[in-house]
Scaffold this motif. Structure first.
Motif, PDB file in Angstrom:
ATOM      1  N   LEU A  14       0.817  -1.213   0.000  1.00  9.64           N
ATOM      2  CA  LEU A  14       0.000   0.000   0.000  1.00  9.64           C
ATOM      3  C   LEU A  14       0.853   1.266   0.000  1.00  9.64           C
ATOM      4  O   LEU A  14       0.503   2.252  -0.656  1.00  9.64           O
ATOM      5  N   MET A  15       1.979   1.227   0.690  1.00  9.05           N
ATOM      6  CA  MET A  15       2.864   2.405   0.686  1.00  9.05           C
ATOM      7  C   MET A  15       3.501   2.606  -0.688  1.00  9.05           C
ATOM      8  O   MET A  15       3.700   3.745  -1.113  1.00  9.05           O
ATOM      9  N   THR A  16       3.780   1.531  -1.407  1.00 13.06           N
ATOM     10  CA  THR A  16       4.269   1.651  -2.780  1.00 13.06           C
ATOM     11  C   THR A  16       3.214   2.339  -3.639  1.00 13.06           C
ATOM     12  O   THR A  16       3.529   3.237  -4.427  1.00 13.06           O
ATOM     13  N   ASP A  17       1.953   1.935  -3.472  1.00 13.05           N
ATOM     14  CA  ASP A  17       0.854   2.601  -4.191  1.00 13.05           C
ATOM     15  C   ASP A  17       0.837   4.093  -3.861  1.00 13.05           C
ATOM     16  O   ASP A  17       0.687   4.936  -4.753  1.00 13.05           O
ATOM     17  N   HIS A  18       0.976   4.409  -2.574  1.00 10.70           N
ATOM     18  CA  HIS A  18       0.956   5.820  -2.154  1.00 10.70           C
ATOM     19  C   HIS A  18       2.057   6.614  -2.851  1.00 10.70           C
ATOM     20  O   HIS A  18       1.822   7.736  -3.303  1.00 10.70           O
ATOM     21  N   ARG A  19       3.266   6.059  -2.928  1.00  6.20           N
ATOM     22  CA  ARG A  19       4.382   6.771  -3.570  1.00  6.20           C
ATOM     23  C   ARG A  19       4.112   6.969  -5.060  1.00  6.20           C
ATOM     24  O   ARG A  19       4.426   8.019  -5.627  1.00  6.20           O
ATOM     25  N   GLU A  20       3.540   5.953  -5.716  1.00  3.05           N
ATOM     26  CA  GLU A  20       3.253   6.064  -7.148  1.00  3.05           C
ATOM     27  C   GLU A  20       2.201   7.138  -7.419  1.00  3.05           C
ATOM     28  O   GLU A  20       2.333   7.933  -8.354  1.00  3.05           O
ATOM     29  N   VAL A  21       1.170   7.177  -6.597  1.00  4.88           N
ATOM     30  CA  VAL A  21       0.125   8.190  -6.757  1.00  4.88           C
ATOM     31  C   VAL A  21       0.693   9.585  -6.493  1.00  4.88           C
ATOM     32  O   VAL A  21       0.407  10.534  -7.229  1.00  4.88           O
ATOM     33  N   GLU A  22       1.517   9.705  -5.474  1.00  2.00           N
ATOM     34  CA  GLU A  22       2.127  11.003  -5.161  1.00  2.00           C
ATOM     35  C   GLU A  22       2.968  11.505  -6.334  1.00  2.00           C
ATOM     36  O   GLU A  22       2.933  12.696  -6.669  1.00  2.00           O
ATOM     37  N   ALA A  23       3.702  10.626  -6.980  1.00  2.00           N
ATOM     38  CA  ALA A  23       4.524  11.029  -8.131  1.00  2.00           C
ATOM     39  C   ALA A  23       3.641  11.575  -9.260  1.00  2.00           C
ATOM     40  O   ALA A  23       3.995  12.562  -9.916  1.00  2.00           O
ATOM     41  N   ILE A  24       2.491  10.953  -9.466  1.00  2.00           N
ATOM     42  CA  ILE A  24       1.575  11.435 -10.508  1.00  2.00           C
ATOM     43  C   ILE A  24       0.990  12.792 -10.103  1.00  2.00           C
ATOM     44  O   ILE A  24       0.885  13.703 -10.922  1.00  2.00           O
ATOM     45  N   PHE A  25       0.629  12.929  -8.822  1.00  2.00           N
ATOM     46  CA  PHE A  25       0.117  14.222  -8.343  1.00  2.00           C
ATOM     47  C   PHE A  25       1.142  15.333  -8.587  1.00  2.00           C
ATOM     48  O   PHE A  25       0.795  16.412  -9.047  1.00  2.00           O
ATOM     49  N   VAL A  26       2.390  15.070  -8.272  1.00  2.00           N
ATOM     50  CA  VAL A  26       3.448  16.075  -8.458  1.00  2.00           C
ATOM     51  C   VAL A  26       3.544  16.472  -9.930  1.00  2.00           C
ATOM     52  O   VAL A  26       3.636  17.660 -10.262  1.00  2.00           O
ATOM     53  N   GLU A  27       3.488  15.479 -10.816  1.00  2.00           N
ATOM     54  CA  GLU A  27       3.552  15.786 -12.248  1.00  2.00           C
ATOM     55  C   GLU A  27       2.330  16.597 -12.691  1.00  2.00           C
ATOM     56  O   GLU A  27       2.460  17.568 -13.446  1.00  2.00           O
ATOM     57  N   LEU A  28       1.152  16.232 -12.208  1.00  2.00           N
ATOM     58  CA  LEU A  28      -0.053  16.984 -12.558  1.00  2.00           C
ATOM     59  C   LEU A  28       0.001  18.414 -12.017  1.00  2.00           C
ATOM     60  O   LEU A  28      -0.414  19.358 -12.690  1.00  2.00           O
ATOM     61  N   GLU A  29       0.516  18.573 -10.803  1.00  2.00           N
ATOM     62  CA  GLU A  29       0.603  19.904 -10.194  1.00  2.00           C
ATOM     63  C   GLU A  29       1.574  20.820 -10.927  1.00  2.00           C
ATOM     64  O   GLU A  29       1.430  22.042 -10.875  1.00  2.00           O
ATOM     65  N   SER A  30       2.521  20.239 -11.640  1.00  2.00           N
ATOM     66  CA  SER A  30       3.475  21.059 -12.397  1.00  2.00           C
ATOM     67  C   SER A  30       2.798  21.753 -13.578  1.00  2.00           C
ATOM     68  O   SER A  30       3.347  22.701 -14.139  1.00  2.00           O
ATOM     69  N   ARG A  31       1.641  21.247 -13.956  1.00  2.00           N
ATOM     70  CA  ARG A  31       0.855  21.782 -15.073  1.00  2.00           C
ATOM     71  C   ARG A  31       1.646  21.779 -16.389  1.00  2.00           C
ATOM     72  O   ARG A  31       1.399  22.597 -17.273  1.00  2.00           O
ATOM     73  N   GLN A  32       2.594  20.861 -16.479  1.00  2.00           N
ATOM     74  CA  GLN A  32       3.385  20.714 -17.698  1.00  2.00           C
ATOM     75  C   GLN A  32       2.725  19.694 -18.617  1.00  2.00           C
ATOM     76  O   GLN A  32       1.928  18.888 -18.185  1.00  2.00           O
ATOM     77  N   GLY A  33       3.099  19.724 -19.859  1.00  2.00           N
ATOM     78  CA  GLY A  33       2.595  18.742 -20.818  1.00  2.00           C
ATOM     79  C   GLY A  33       1.325  19.215 -21.498  1.00  2.00           C
ATOM     80  O   GLY A  33       0.695  20.200 -21.106  1.00  2.00           O
ATOM     81  N   THR A  34       0.962  18.484 -22.513  1.00  2.00           N
ATOM     82  CA  THR A  34      -0.227  18.822 -23.295  1.00  2.00           C
ATOM     83  C   THR A  34      -1.485  18.529 -22.476  1.00  2.00           C
ATOM     84  O   THR A  34      -1.440  17.725 -21.538  1.00  2.00           O
TER      85      THR A  34
END
Length: 197
Positions: A14-34
């Motif tokens: 479950l903690m691995t899942d948490h880290r993976e989701v957090e990484a996606i959140f960080v990328e989304l928060e950067s507002r980068q990409g198409t």
């Protein structure tokens, strides 16, 4: 035969899942990409969160109810947080990333999930590890991993979130979701998203 002491337990999974989701959140928060890439990232994070929640509701929270003196209250609190997040995800899944509401909902979802993760990692997980035998936690890890494979990938706020109904209905709902994902080309994991790029 593998050594139970070296196998991952349910908290590790479950903690691995948490880290993976957090990484996606960080990328989304950067507002980068198409906008298309941001939509795909949102779809992946939604799928990951739904699978994770379904598995926790089917196996982890029942274990907490059994093992912890306040397990019922703790499980109900966690399920309530899942329900809040699922309603937000349901609204988010239909929005285009160029709409202002997309970022508003994403901010709300991120805050809800980060709070939830902090609760679990600081309270529930250490208490489960203290109250349950290592063998039980390793066995739970296997059940959680199996549940995630057949779980839905889309939010279903009206679906049951407690056993036995959730264990009976989730695989069928998951099958329908995976068929919809395949037909629409919707990515449901970072690996699928990388393969499309």
């Amino acid at each position: 035969m593998t050594d139970v002491q070296t196998e991952r337990d349910v908290v590790d999974v479950l903690m691995t899942d948490h880290r993976e989701v957090e990484a996606i959140f960080v990328e989304l928060e950067s507002r980068q990409g198409t906008p298309e890439h941001r939509r795909q990232l949102a779809d992946v994070v939604i799928a990951e969160l739904v699978r994770h929640s379904v598995a926790e509701e089917a196996y982890v929270y029942p274990a907490a109810r059994k093992a912890l003196p306040d397990g019922d209250q703790l499980a109900e609190h966690e399920i309530s947080e899942h329900a809040d997040a699922e309603r937000t995800m349901k609204e988010l899944e239909s929005l285009d990333p160029s709409e202002p509401r997309f970022d508003e909902l994403l901010t709300k979802l991120t805050a809800t999930i980060r709070h939830h993760v902090q609760d679990e990692e600081n309270d529930l997980f250490p208490r489960l590890r203290a109250a349950c035998a290592r063998e039980e936690l390793v066995e739970l890890a296997g059940k959680v991993e199996a549940a995630k494979k057949s779980a839905p990938t889309r939010p279903h706020p009206a679906a049951p979130d407690r056993p036995p109904a959730n264990k009976l209905l989730a695989p069928g709902t998951g099958l329908v979701d995976r068929m919809r994902d395949a037909l629409s080309g919707r990515p449901t994991s970072m690996q699928e998203l990388r393969e499309k790029s």
